[in-house]
Design a protein around this motif. Structure first.
Motif, PDB file in Angstrom:
ATOM      1  N   GLN A   1       6.413 -50.037  33.680  1.00 49.44           N
ATOM      2  CA  GLN A   1       5.442 -49.574  32.689  1.00 49.44           C
ATOM      3  C   GLN A   1       4.090 -50.273  32.844  1.00 49.44           C
ATOM      4  O   GLN A   1       3.066 -49.805  32.323  1.00 49.44           O
ATOM      5  CB  GLN A   1       5.989 -49.797  31.269  1.00 49.44           C
ATOM      6  CG  GLN A   1       6.057 -51.243  30.806  1.00 49.44           C
ATOM      7  CD  GLN A   1       7.319 -51.970  31.225  1.00 49.44           C
ATOM      8  OE1 GLN A   1       8.027 -51.522  32.136  1.00 49.44           O
ATOM      9  NE2 GLN A   1       7.623 -53.080  30.565  1.00 49.44           N
ATOM     10  N   GLN A   2       4.066 -51.390  33.585  1.00 52.67           N
ATOM     11  CA  GLN A   2       2.810 -52.116  33.821  1.00 52.67           C
ATOM     12  C   GLN A   2       2.079 -51.627  35.068  1.00 52.67           C
ATOM     13  O   GLN A   2       1.002 -52.138  35.400  1.00 52.67           O
ATOM     14  CB  GLN A   2       3.097 -53.622  33.965  1.00 52.67           C
ATOM     15  CG  GLN A   2       3.924 -54.225  32.853  1.00 52.67           C
ATOM     16  CD  GLN A   2       3.239 -54.202  31.494  1.00 52.67           C
ATOM     17  OE1 GLN A   2       2.075 -53.807  31.381  1.00 52.67           O
ATOM     18  NE2 GLN A   2       3.951 -54.607  30.457  1.00 52.67           N
ATOM     19  N   LEU A   3       2.624 -50.645  35.738  1.00 51.56           N
ATOM     20  CA  LEU A   3       2.022 -50.142  36.973  1.00 51.56           C
ATOM     21  C   LEU A   3       0.547 -49.778  36.826  1.00 51.56           C
ATOM     22  O   LEU A   3      -0.255 -50.084  37.723  1.00 51.56           O
ATOM     23  CB  LEU A   3       2.825 -48.941  37.480  1.00 51.56           C
ATOM     24  CG  LEU A   3       2.286 -48.220  38.727  1.00 51.56           C
ATOM     25  CD1 LEU A   3       2.305 -49.148  39.938  1.00 51.56           C
ATOM     26  CD2 LEU A   3       3.119 -46.958  38.996  1.00 51.56           C
ATOM     27  N   PRO A   4       0.111 -49.128  35.726  1.00 47.16           N
ATOM     28  CA  PRO A   4      -1.289 -48.700  35.651  1.00 47.16           C
ATOM     29  C   PRO A   4      -2.313 -49.823  35.813  1.00 47.16           C
ATOM     30  O   PRO A   4      -3.370 -49.603  36.414  1.00 47.16           O
ATOM     31  CB  PRO A   4      -1.379 -48.059  34.261  1.00 47.16           C
ATOM     32  CG  PRO A   4      -0.002 -47.537  34.007  1.00 47.16           C
ATOM     33  CD  PRO A   4       0.908 -48.570  34.609  1.00 47.16           C
ATOM     34  N   ILE A   5      -2.025 -51.030  35.325  1.00 48.52           N
ATOM     35  CA  ILE A   5      -3.014 -52.108  35.448  1.00 48.52           C
ATOM     36  C   ILE A   5      -3.170 -52.535  36.906  1.00 48.52           C
ATOM     37  O   ILE A   5      -4.263 -52.880  37.369  1.00 48.52           O
ATOM     38  CB  ILE A   5      -2.658 -53.308  34.555  1.00 48.52           C
ATOM     39  CG1 ILE A   5      -3.765 -54.366  34.578  1.00 48.52           C
ATOM     40  CG2 ILE A   5      -1.337 -53.931  34.963  1.00 48.52           C
ATOM     41  CD1 ILE A   5      -5.073 -53.929  34.035  1.00 48.52           C
ATOM     42  N   PHE A   6      -2.080 -52.472  37.671  1.00 46.68           N
ATOM     43  CA  PHE A   6      -2.161 -52.817  39.092  1.00 46.68           C
ATOM     44  C   PHE A   6      -2.870 -51.720  39.892  1.00 46.68           C
ATOM     45  O   PHE A   6      -3.607 -52.010  40.842  1.00 46.68           O
ATOM     46  CB  PHE A   6      -0.770 -53.092  39.643  1.00 46.68           C
ATOM     47  CG  PHE A   6      -0.153 -54.343  39.095  1.00 46.68           C
ATOM     48  CD1 PHE A   6      -0.475 -55.583  39.617  1.00 46.68           C
ATOM     49  CD2 PHE A   6       0.729 -54.285  38.026  1.00 46.68           C
ATOM     50  CE1 PHE A   6       0.079 -56.743  39.108  1.00 46.68           C
ATOM     51  CE2 PHE A   6       1.294 -55.440  37.496  1.00 46.68           C
ATOM     52  CZ  PHE A   6       0.964 -56.672  38.031  1.00 46.68           C
TER      53      PHE A   6
END
Length: 395
Positions: free
Chosen positions: A309-314
């Motif tokens: 779920q943290q993929l977008p920031i990367f």
């Protein structure tokens, strides 16, 4: 965005020749007997020591010295500095050097105003060094860009036979003023200059990679500083006396942690890479910035894998900082990590822990020590098993 308080009480004197304000500015802060602290002999070889002493003598300020502060500064240097300060009735501390010297001086500044052992003053469960209630006034002359200690309120000290890293952190530890002359970094060896670059970049990334709370201003400013670091570092490799490149890297170092501005309004103060990297420094006396460059790509891949779920920031980092144009978030994020690895290679960081001299059998011990005060991280929780996975991936 969460509520926050922002203040930077340190005055920065930036640019060529700013050493000329030193004597009178110390006097304006009430200094008349200075503890002059520094590391090895480099400041004597490059003329910074002579310029400093000339300023003190010209202003009629007496001084005593603490020299030989080590990289990854030891508690013994702090304790010796406290003794010298007290025995000579000093009233001001001047740290001349890189982050290690400046960090030691912060611990000294707190220790001389505390009746118990200085080891009482490390960060506690409150998140700061709550036993610090007064400190000696401190100024710094920066000779190596990297830690940001010249414009922040924290320091890291090495303690005990196991070389455990401990933190002092309190608003009173912000220097009264700091002299930042980029020319003073011309003679820093290439390896240490680039390790400083890796340290700066990690400070920025660890404030960037936090849960999204719409802190858009902080993130866009941060992205700009990260891009500047990526652009300017190769210029120093090409020409160590490129004044503008040295100036931009020095100011990026200071800005990265100035009032911890890029984590303001965000949840927590995680810095998981520092938590793991300190164990590499503890066991192998490895240069701090090198440890961060070695661990960052593996931590990024681990986080994407365990907390998708943290993929977008990367993916955002890949596009906005590393110049990736791929539209698919998964592909973009991996391309961003690969571009970061290419940058680390370009500034001559080791490719992996094995190349840096780490022994595989030591990984489990370091992973355990990294989390002995609790799990690390905020995007995903890192306990011993997760820290070990990251280190093995980096190996």
């Amino acid at each position: 965005m969460n509520n926050f308080i922002f203040t930077i009480p340190t005055t920065a004197y930036f640019g060529k020749g700013q050493i000329n304000i030193l004597g009178n500015t110390i006097k304006s802060h009430g200094g008349s007997k200075v503890l002059l602290a520094y590391g090895g002999g480099s400041i004597k070889a490059n003329g910074i020591y002579d310029a400093t002493v000339s300023q003190l003598n010209g202003a009629g300020i007496s001084f005593v010295e603490l020299n030989g502060i080590q990289p990854n500064p030891r508690i013994e240097s702090v304790e010796e500095g406290i003794r010298i300060y007290r025995d000579n009735n000093c009233d001001f501390i001047l740290g001349v050097g890189g982050g290690s010297t400046l960090d030691a001086c912060k611990a000294i500044a707190a220790g001389v105003k505390y009746d118990g052992p200085v080891t009482d003053l490390f960060v506690d469960e409150s998140g700061i060094s709550s036993r610090i209630t007064a400190v000696a006034p401190l100024a710094t002359i920066l000779t190596m860009a990297g830690t940001g200690s010249e414009l922040d309120m924290g320091g890291v000290i090495t303690v005990g036979e196991d070389h455990k890293k401990k933190v002092v952190l309190h608003p009173l530890l912000n220097p009264k003023f700091s002299i930042l002359d980029p020319e003073y970094t011309y003679t820093v060896p290439e390896h240490h200059s680039m390790a400083g670059v890796a340290d700066i970049l990690c400070h920025l990334m660890e404030q960037y990679f936090t849960p999204d709370v719409a802190a858009t201003v902080q993130d866009r400013m941060n992205e700009g500083v990260m891009k500047a670091v990526l652009e300017e570092a190769p210029k120093i490799l090409a020409d160590p006396q490129d004044y503008d490149a040295r100036a931009n890297i020095m100011w990026a170092s200071s800005m990265a942690l100035a009032g911890f501005q890029f984590v303001l309004g965000k949840p927590g103060f995680p810095f998981p890479l520092h938590g793991m990297g300190h164990e590499l420094s503890s066991m192998y006396d490895m240069t701090h910035g090198v440890t961060l460059a070695l661990l960052t790509p593996s931590w990024m891949r681990h986080t994407i894998s365990t907390a998708p779920q943290q993929l977008p920031i990367f993916a955002q980092f890949a596009r906005n900082v590393m110049g990736v144009s791929e539209k698919d978030d998964t592909i973009a994020a991996e391309a961003g990590i690969e571009a970061l690895e290419a940058f680390y290679a370009a500034i001559k960081m080791p490719a992996n822990l094995r190349e840096a001299g780490v022994k595989e059998e030591d990984l489990e011990v370091m992973a355990e020590k990294a989390v002995e005060n609790g799990n690390l991280g905020i995007l995903t929780s890192i306990g011993k098993d997760e820290a070990l996975q990251i280190m093995r991936m980096a190996f």
